[in-house]
Design a protein around this motif. Structure first.
Motif, PDB file in Angstrom:
ATOM      1  N   HIS A 283       0.833  -1.203   0.000  1.00 30.54           N
ATOM      2  CA  HIS A 283       0.000   0.000   0.000  1.00 30.54           C
ATOM      3  C   HIS A 283       0.872   1.260   0.000  1.00 30.54           C
ATOM      4  O   HIS A 283       0.581   2.229  -0.725  1.00 30.54           O
ATOM      5  CB  HIS A 283      -0.915  -0.012   1.216  1.00 30.54           C
ATOM      6  CG  HIS A 283      -1.864   1.133   1.271  1.00 30.54           C
ATOM      7  ND1 HIS A 283      -2.968   1.247   0.444  1.00 30.54           N
ATOM      8  CD2 HIS A 283      -1.879   2.251   2.056  1.00 30.54           C
ATOM      9  CE1 HIS A 283      -3.618   2.343   0.708  1.00 30.54           C
ATOM     10  NE2 HIS A 283      -2.985   2.982   1.689  1.00 30.54           N
ATOM     11  N   VAL A 284       1.934   1.233   0.808  1.00 31.45           N
ATOM     12  CA  VAL A 284       2.846   2.383   0.831  1.00 31.45           C
ATOM     13  C   VAL A 284       3.521   2.537  -0.526  1.00 31.45           C
ATOM     14  O   VAL A 284       3.694   3.654  -1.040  1.00 31.45           O
ATOM     15  CB  VAL A 284       3.893   2.208   1.951  1.00 31.45           C
ATOM     16  CG1 VAL A 284       4.982   3.277   1.836  1.00 31.45           C
ATOM     17  CG2 VAL A 284       3.225   2.290   3.317  1.00 31.45           C
ATOM     18  N   GLY A 285       3.916   1.415  -1.139  1.00 32.44           N
ATOM     19  CA  GLY A 285       4.543   1.488  -2.451  1.00 32.44           C
ATOM     20  C   GLY A 285       3.619   2.071  -3.506  1.00 32.44           C
ATOM     21  O   GLY A 285       4.053   2.835  -4.378  1.00 32.44           O
ATOM     22  N   ASN A 286       2.327   1.741  -3.413  1.00 33.95           N
ATOM     23  CA  ASN A 286       1.365   2.267  -4.384  1.00 33.95           C
ATOM     24  C   ASN A 286       1.097   3.755  -4.187  1.00 33.95           C
ATOM     25  O   ASN A 286       0.628   4.428  -5.104  1.00 33.95           O
ATOM     26  CB  ASN A 286       0.046   1.512  -4.277  1.00 33.95           C
ATOM     27  CG  ASN A 286       0.155   0.097  -4.820  1.00 33.95           C
ATOM     28  OD1 ASN A 286       1.037  -0.207  -5.633  1.00 33.95           O
ATOM     29  ND2 ASN A 286      -0.731  -0.784  -4.363  1.00 33.95           N
TER      30      ASN A 286
ATOM     31  N   GLY B 144       4.174   8.668  -3.385  1.00 29.74           N
ATOM     32  CA  GLY B 144       4.200  10.121  -3.544  1.00 29.74           C
ATOM     33  C   GLY B 144       3.498  10.828  -2.401  1.00 29.74           C
ATOM     34  O   GLY B 144       4.022  11.781  -1.813  1.00 29.74           O
ATOM     35  N   HIS B 145       2.297  10.353  -2.067  1.00 25.29           N
ATOM     36  CA  HIS B 145       1.555  10.967  -0.960  1.00 25.29           C
ATOM     37  C   HIS B 145       2.283  10.746   0.367  1.00 25.29           C
ATOM     38  O   HIS B 145       2.346  11.637   1.206  1.00 25.29           O
ATOM     39  CB  HIS B 145       0.154  10.376  -0.878  1.00 25.29           C
ATOM     40  CG  HIS B 145      -0.693  10.666  -2.081  1.00 25.29           C
ATOM     41  ND1 HIS B 145      -1.096  11.941  -2.410  1.00 25.29           N
ATOM     42  CD2 HIS B 145      -1.213   9.850  -3.037  1.00 25.29           C
ATOM     43  CE1 HIS B 145      -1.839  11.909  -3.505  1.00 25.29           C
ATOM     44  NE2 HIS B 145      -1.926  10.639  -3.910  1.00 25.29           N
ATOM     45  N   PHE B 146       2.828   9.546   0.538  1.00 26.48           N
ATOM     46  CA  PHE B 146       3.484   9.227   1.798  1.00 26.48           C
ATOM     47  C   PHE B 146       4.719  10.105   2.005  1.00 26.48           C
ATOM     48  O   PHE B 146       5.016  10.532   3.123  1.00 26.48           O
ATOM     49  CB  PHE B 146       3.894   7.749   1.798  1.00 26.48           C
ATOM     50  CG  PHE B 146       4.418   7.278   3.129  1.00 26.48           C
ATOM     51  CD1 PHE B 146       3.553   7.054   4.192  1.00 26.48           C
ATOM     52  CD2 PHE B 146       5.783   7.081   3.312  1.00 26.48           C
ATOM     53  CE1 PHE B 146       4.041   6.621   5.412  1.00 26.48           C
ATOM     54  CE2 PHE B 146       6.271   6.650   4.530  1.00 26.48           C
ATOM     55  CZ  PHE B 146       5.393   6.424   5.595  1.00 26.48           C
ATOM     56  N   THR B 147       5.440  10.411   0.912  1.00 28.65           N
ATOM     57  CA  THR B 147       6.626  11.272   1.011  1.00 28.65           C
ATOM     58  C   THR B 147       6.244  12.656   1.490  1.00 28.65           C
ATOM     59  O   THR B 147       6.937  13.274   2.305  1.00 28.65           O
ATOM     60  CB  THR B 147       7.333  11.358  -0.348  1.00 28.65           C
ATOM     61  OG1 THR B 147       7.699  10.043  -0.782  1.00 28.65           O
ATOM     62  CG2 THR B 147       8.593  12.212  -0.252  1.00 28.65           C
ATOM     63  N   SER B 148       5.122  13.169   1.014  1.00 27.91           N
ATOM     64  CA  SER B 148       4.671  14.490   1.452  1.00 27.91           C
ATOM     65  C   SER B 148       4.270  14.475   2.928  1.00 27.91           C
ATOM     66  O   SER B 148       4.468  15.466   3.639  1.00 27.91           O
ATOM     67  CB  SER B 148       3.498  14.968   0.587  1.00 27.91           C
ATOM     68  OG  SER B 148       2.365  14.128   0.762  1.00 27.91           O
TER      69      SER B 148
END
Length: 310
Positions: free
Chosen positions: A55-58, A61-65
């Motif tokens: 899920h994090v891999g998908n 981009g959002h997780f990095t922000s």
């Protein structure tokens, strides 16, 4: 924008797996220990971790922000505080955990309450033992007595401790028996030195073995050997010796209820010539006062299911 089916599948699987982990976690807290529930919870937890990674891999981009935001620092601090609280378990957390019905797979469980002390011992589903101590006038939960409960074979040698004391110095009889058991076990397990001749095993375990199951839940109860349950009790700081209670248990003549009997108080004796230490039991008279009033009565209850009867 249409979400790819791969992302939708991962998100749905993650949500459903989390549901199973959550339900089994709550169930494991509320109900008594169940290997099936704990196994399901643990294995689905591994699946959940893998799905969270996908899920994090998908959504990298959002997780990095999120990581770059102030919310990430707040989340890290909150997680660290909760981790420390749950690891060190201060009084409120310990109380909360104490409300759980899951006491784990341990075979021995000991509890102190206003109405006395209870030890549950279940070496197998077919054999359940409970030791119940009814409190006497001197019993006080604010300063509970220290207790040791153990099993001995017919020779009077320790075979298993069911409840170890908080302070062994307060209960010298148990400490003496336990030291003898540890010494005998070391000698029995010691590998002979090269060239050393062993004429006999010197471990003090006549008519018995080091395996408690041979006494408690024998394969064939017709070959069962009698054993004894002993209890030593002492209230710290009362300037009185400990007292020893005991009962003999015979699986060949099974009894559901048996009363513990006072055997006396231990006193150290030694042979000056050899330095041999002994702790015989002596008669306890009325001069002992509060020590005799710690316990009103002691009851041993044994439930034997089919397969453990003669």
């Amino acid at each position: 924008m249409r979400v790819p089916i791969r992302r939708r599948a991962v998100s749905l699987l993650t949500a459903l797996t989390f549901l199973v982990v959550a339900v089994t976690g709550v169930t494991a807290f509320i109900q008594p220990f169940s290997l099936g529930i704990i196994g399901l919870h643990a294995l689905m937890g591994f699946v959940f971790v893998a799905l969270v990674g996908l899920h994090v891999g998908n959504n990298l981009g959002h997780f990095t922000s999120y990581v770059r935001s102030r919310a990430f620092l707040v989340s890290m601090v909150a997680t660290a505080v909760l981790t420390l609280l749950f690891w060190f378990q201060p009084a409120p957390i310990a109380w909360l955990l104490g409300q759980s019905g899951n006491l784990g797979p341990a075979t021995e469980r000991f509890a102190i309450a206003d109405d006395g002390m209870v030890l549950d011992y279940s070496p197998s589903p077919e054999y359940r033992m409970r030791v119940t101590l009814k409190p006497g006038p001197a019993y006080d939960t604010r300063q509970p007595p220290d207790v040791a409960i153990w099993l001995e074979n017919q020779g009077g040698y320790h075979i298993k401790t069911l409840r170890a004391p908080v302070n062994a110095a307060e209960l010298p009889y148990w400490a003496f028996k336990h030291r003898g058991w540890e010494k005998a076990k070391r000698e029995a397990e010691r590998e002979p030195e090269p060239g050393e001749a062993i004429d006999a095993v010197t471990a003090p375990t006549p008519n018995g073995s080091f395996d408690p199951a041979d006494y408690i839940v024998p394969t064939d109860s017709r070959d069962a050997t009698r054993y004894s349950l002993l209890l030593e009790i002492n209230r710290p700081g009362d300037d009185q010796p400990s007292l020893v209670y005991a009962v003999e248990i015979d699986n060949r003549l099974p009894r559901t209820f048996q009363l513990l009997e006072l055997r006396g108080y231990p006193k150290r004796e030694s042979d000056p010539a050899t330095g041999t230490e002994a702790w015989p039991l002596f008669y306890s008279d009325a001069s002992f006062g509060s020590a005799l009033d710690l316990v009103d009565s002691g009851l041993v209850t044994i439930e034997r299911r089919k397969g453990t009867q003669p």
